[in-house]
Design an enzyme around this catalytic site. Structure first.
Site, short mmCIF file in Angstrom:
data_model
loop_
_atom_site.label_atom_id
_atom_site.label_comp_id
_atom_site.label_asym_id
_atom_site.label_seq_id
_atom_site.Cartn_x
_atom_site.Cartn_y
_atom_site.Cartn_z
N ARG A 40 0.69 -4.96 -8.43
CA ARG A 40 0.53 -3.97 -7.58
C ARG A 40 -0.92 -4.42 -6.54
O ARG A 40 -1.63 -5.21 -7.48
CB ARG A 40 0.44 -2.40 -7.20
CG ARG A 40 1.65 -1.55 -7.74
CD ARG A 40 0.40 -0.37 -7.28
NE ARG A 40 0.38 0.08 -8.15
CZ ARG A 40 -0.99 0.47 -9.07
NH1 ARG A 40 -1.48 0.62 -8.05
NH2 ARG A 40 -1.32 0.85 -9.97
N TYR A 78 7.02 -8.14 -5.68
CA TYR A 78 6.97 -7.26 -7.53
C TYR A 78 6.64 -5.82 -7.15
O TYR A 78 5.43 -5.19 -6.27
CB TYR A 78 5.74 -8.30 -7.79
CG TYR A 78 6.07 -7.96 -9.62
CD1 TYR A 78 6.63 -8.46 -9.70
CD2 TYR A 78 5.21 -7.09 -9.49
CE1 TYR A 78 6.77 -8.76 -11.30
CE2 TYR A 78 4.81 -6.76 -11.34
CZ TYR A 78 6.14 -7.54 -12.19
OH TYR A 78 5.82 -7.53 -13.02
N LYS A 118 5.53 3.43 -4.72
CA LYS A 118 4.49 4.36 -4.67
C LYS A 118 4.38 4.61 -3.15
O LYS A 118 3.17 6.07 -2.74
CB LYS A 118 3.36 3.38 -4.92
CG LYS A 118 3.48 2.94 -7.08
CD LYS A 118 3.63 3.77 -7.60
CE LYS A 118 3.34 3.57 -9.45
NZ LYS A 118 3.48 4.55 -10.21
N HIS A 147 1.61 11.98 -8.91
CA HIS A 147 2.10 10.53 -9.94
C HIS A 147 1.98 11.41 -12.19
O HIS A 147 1.14 11.03 -12.23
CB HIS A 147 0.40 9.58 -10.02
CG HIS A 147 0.69 8.34 -9.94
ND1 HIS A 147 -0.15 7.62 -10.70
CD2 HIS A 147 1.80 7.99 -10.55
CE1 HIS A 147 -0.21 6.83 -11.83
NE2 HIS A 147 1.13 6.49 -11.85
N SER A 179 -3.41 4.73 -15.77
CA SER A 179 -2.54 3.85 -16.05
C SER A 179 -3.01 3.29 -17.59
O SER A 179 -4.52 3.92 -17.88
CB SER A 179 -2.43 2.14 -15.22
OG SER A 179 -3.84 2.16 -15.56
N CYS A 207 -2.57 5.42 -20.14
CA CYS A 207 -2.49 6.01 -21.27
C CYS A 207 -1.08 6.90 -22.40
O CYS A 207 -1.28 7.73 -21.99
CB CYS A 207 -3.03 7.39 -20.59
SG CYS A 207 -4.91 6.97 -19.80
N ASP A 224 7.17 9.29 -14.14
CA ASP A 224 6.01 8.70 -12.96
C ASP A 224 6.12 9.59 -11.89
O ASP A 224 4.86 9.42 -11.63
CB ASP A 224 6.26 6.90 -12.44
CG ASP A 224 4.97 5.92 -12.33
OD1 ASP A 224 4.78 6.52 -12.38
OD2 ASP A 224 5.50 5.46 -11.21
N ARG A 236 7.52 -6.22 -16.82
CA ARG A 236 8.04 -4.58 -16.53
C ARG A 236 10.10 -4.90 -16.67
O ARG A 236 10.28 -6.23 -17.32
CB ARG A 236 7.72 -4.73 -14.75
CG ARG A 236 6.91 -3.98 -14.80
CD ARG A 236 6.97 -2.49 -14.67
NE ARG A 236 4.78 -2.74 -14.24
CZ ARG A 236 4.65 -1.35 -13.77
NH1 ARG A 236 5.24 -0.20 -14.55
NH2 ARG A 236 3.40 -1.28 -14.12
#
Ligand code: SAT
Ligand code: MN
Length: 606
Positions: A73, A215, A224, A244, A266, A268, A291, A387
């Site tokens: 992103r 991407y 998102k 989120h 992110s 975690c 997510d 990913r």
């Protein structure tokens, strides 16, 4: 299907206008079929963009390598173009919507020359669910079509729900790389240079315009862009929550079930927690989502959550049979890999996959790569943000009700971050407003100095929503407060702050994490049932000694330390929030949160 067959006149007009602007060679309306998916993949293989993987080891899987400018992103190219700048708030990039549309219209002019325009009708959430929303994405990328097939519900059934006049969120996407007549991509990932990439949101008109990137969240606009940035605005206006958050189902040894959601910044381990294999005998964890959670109130006053997505778009490096066996099993077939490394027998490899590289690899840049464990400077073979895109239904622990259109009733919200100091293993908020306070100060400690922050400072990411809130974060806090004020608090989820990342003086993690986190989930589960397993403290309800079963390798003293109040550390925490965090929200910071900060400070005896 072609546009002539569309029943929805508004949709037809919108597509025709886009065709006139973007000038594709042809237009296709996606039906969501397997044949369509296979055709998209074949197109990308023929264009040299995808490599089929070993059909014995990874049936139905392919690998893509993107452009080095297009690997994640791009937050600095992401815009919330609300009519007034103050509505975007200090944590979003803002441009005047009319000006942005003018700039982007020029970029879109002719941007699909030489390509096919695909029209993707998609549903975020089970098709026809009251909580679900429909979007239509126009794109010139077969990679996006294939990924959207996995991540959302695509096709004719969505058009049926839309009927002749139903509401959809219109989403434009172009990779921004028109082709000369007769030319193909020839193995080069199509995208525009960084300063031409735009990921734009128009919250008042609920539109998404994306240009120049192919991407992930920049291009798969259901995720998102729609399910968080635009949905957060809808949720504010309509009185629900678009968050989120992962959604997990937990069953205790007596067979009682609860559902828990959790927001973490992110890195975690959110996907790992969503698919956790409990170490605690008799407990079971299953996955509803990893997510995003959309939550609406049911007639019984409880919050019901759906996972608006249909797949996982997970980070590959670090995923292995120890950290997340269920993810590893999910991605064994029908998976799109992007920017991982390729082995000689067409298998995939990434850093921390659990074994050394099996011989020579092709790295994510397409170059030969030989592992050199003595070279600490060696560049990774897989991009750190590489990913997998995999269907959620392939997850061995997907909960049977994960597609229930009514959603699942939520008992607890978790917030957490990477906090080597101060923040205890688990802490229950004393009240809804105290919980909102906890959510507002979520953050992770910065380990290596970053561009903007010194090592050791806390990068705050309130509710893990900082990059994903489509409006002013101060108004977002207010929305959470209002949810509590306008509903029966006893029916609302209980709020907890967890921290798996405490370190000792020697810098070693105290808590083993992963499957042992089930011990904390069990305490939370019992807390939701009103168990007498806690002590009240200045910062919230902490576990009674021995209320959380202690994993092997954690000493009694360490356990006591991570389950008690570090008064000095908390005084610093409060000071940091007061001096560095809350002032960012100016006069939009709700008075209730300032009062909560004062109250905790007073209880700490400052
Ligand atoms: O690329 S995504 O935005 O979908 C995932 C992420 O960066 O969080
Ligand atoms: Mn995410």
């Amino acid at each position: 299907m072609n546009i002539g067959e569309l029943k929805h006149t508004g949709l037809k007009q919108w597509i025709e206008d886009a065709v006139a602007l973007m000038g594709p060679d042809s237009v296709e309306v996606c039906d969501g079929s397997q044949a369509e998916y296979d055709r998209m993949i074949q197109l990308t293989i023929d264009a040299g963009l995808a490599t089929p993987l070993n059909p014995q080891k990874l049936p139905g899987c392919v690998l893509f390598r993107s452009d080095p400018s297009d690997v994640a992103r791009v937050e600095n190219r992401t815009y919330i173009a609300s009519e007034k700048q103050e509505d975007a708030g200090p944590t979003n990039n803002w441009v005047d919507p009319a000006e942005l549309k003018k700039t982007m219209t020029e970029l879109y002019r002719g941007s699909m020359k030489g390509r096919t325009m695909y029209v993707i009708p998609f549903s975020m959430g089970p098709v026809g669910s009251d909580i679900a929303k429909i979007g239509v994405e126009i794109t010139d990328s077969p990679y996006v079509v294939a990924n959207m097939h996995i991540m959302t519900r695509v096709g004719a059934k969505v058009l049926d729900v839309l009927g002749s006049g139903g509401y959809y969120v219109p989403c434009f996407h172009s990779v921004g790389k028109p082709l000369e007549p007769g030319k193909q991509d020839g193995g080069t990932w199509p995208c525009a240079p960084l300063d031409k990439k735009y990921i734009s949101h128009f919250p008042e008109t609920r539109e998404i315009w994306s240009y120049g990137s192919g991407y992930g969240g920049n291009a798969l606009l259901g995720k998102k862009c729609l399910a968080l940035r635009i949905a957060s605005v809808l949720a504010r206006d309509e009185g629900w929550l678009a968050e989120h958050m992962l959604i997990l189902k937990i069953t205790n040894p007596q067979g009682e079930v609860k559902y828990i959601t959790g927001a973490f910044p992110s890195a975690c381990g959110k996907t790992n927690l969503a698919m956790l294999v409990p170490k605690l005998p008799g407990w079971k964890v299953e996955t509803v989502g990893d997510d995003i959670a959309w939550m609406k109130f049911g007639a019984d006053g409880r919050l019901y959550a759906i996972n608006p997505e249909a797949g996982f778009f997970g980070v590959a490096p670090g995923t292995n049979m120890e950290s997340n066996p269920n993810a590893m099993l999910t991605i064994k077939k029908n998976t799109i890999y992007t920017n991982v490394a390729l082995t000689e027998d067409k298998d995939v490899w990434w850093e921390m996959i659990g074994s050394d590289a099996p011989g020579k690899l092709i790295d994510w840049n397409g170059n030969e790569w030989v592992q050199d464990k003595n070279n600490k400077e060696q560049k990774p073979a897989a991009h750190p943000n590489s990913r997998f895109t995999a269907p959620a239904k392939q997850c061995p622990v997907i909960a049977q009700e994960w597609e229930d259109p009514r959603g699942v009733p939520i008992s607890a919200f978790l917030f957490g971050g990477r906090r080597p100091k101060t923040i205890p293993l688990v802490n229950q908020a004393k009240s809804w407003i105290h919980g909102v306070f906890m959510g507002s100060i979520v953050g992770s400690e910065v380990t290596a100095a970053a561009l903007d922050l010194k090592a050791g400072t806390i990068r705050r990411d309130p509710f893990a929503m900082l990059p994903f809130c489509g409006y002013h974060m101060g108004d977002y806090f207010k929305h959470w407060i209002k949810i509590g004020q306008s509903h029966d608090e006893s029916r609302l989820p209980k709020i907890f702050f967890v921290n798996w990342f405490r370190k000792n003086e020697a810098g070693k993690f105290i808590w083993p994490g992963y499957g042992d986190n089930s011990r904390v989930l069990a305490w939370i589960f019992d807390r939701c049932n009103g168990a007498d397993n806690y002590v009240e403290t200045a910062i919230g309800n902490l576990p009674k000694p021995d209320a959380i079963s202690r994993p092997g390798g954690v000493s009694e003293a360490d356990m006591k330390e991570i389950c008690s109040v570090d008064t000095e550390g908390w005084k610093k925490e409060i000071a940091d929030v007061r001096e560095n965090h809350y002032p960012k929200f100016g006069d939009k910071l709700p008075g209730e949160l300032a009062a909560e900060l004062d109250a905790i400070e007073k209880r700490l005896g400052v």
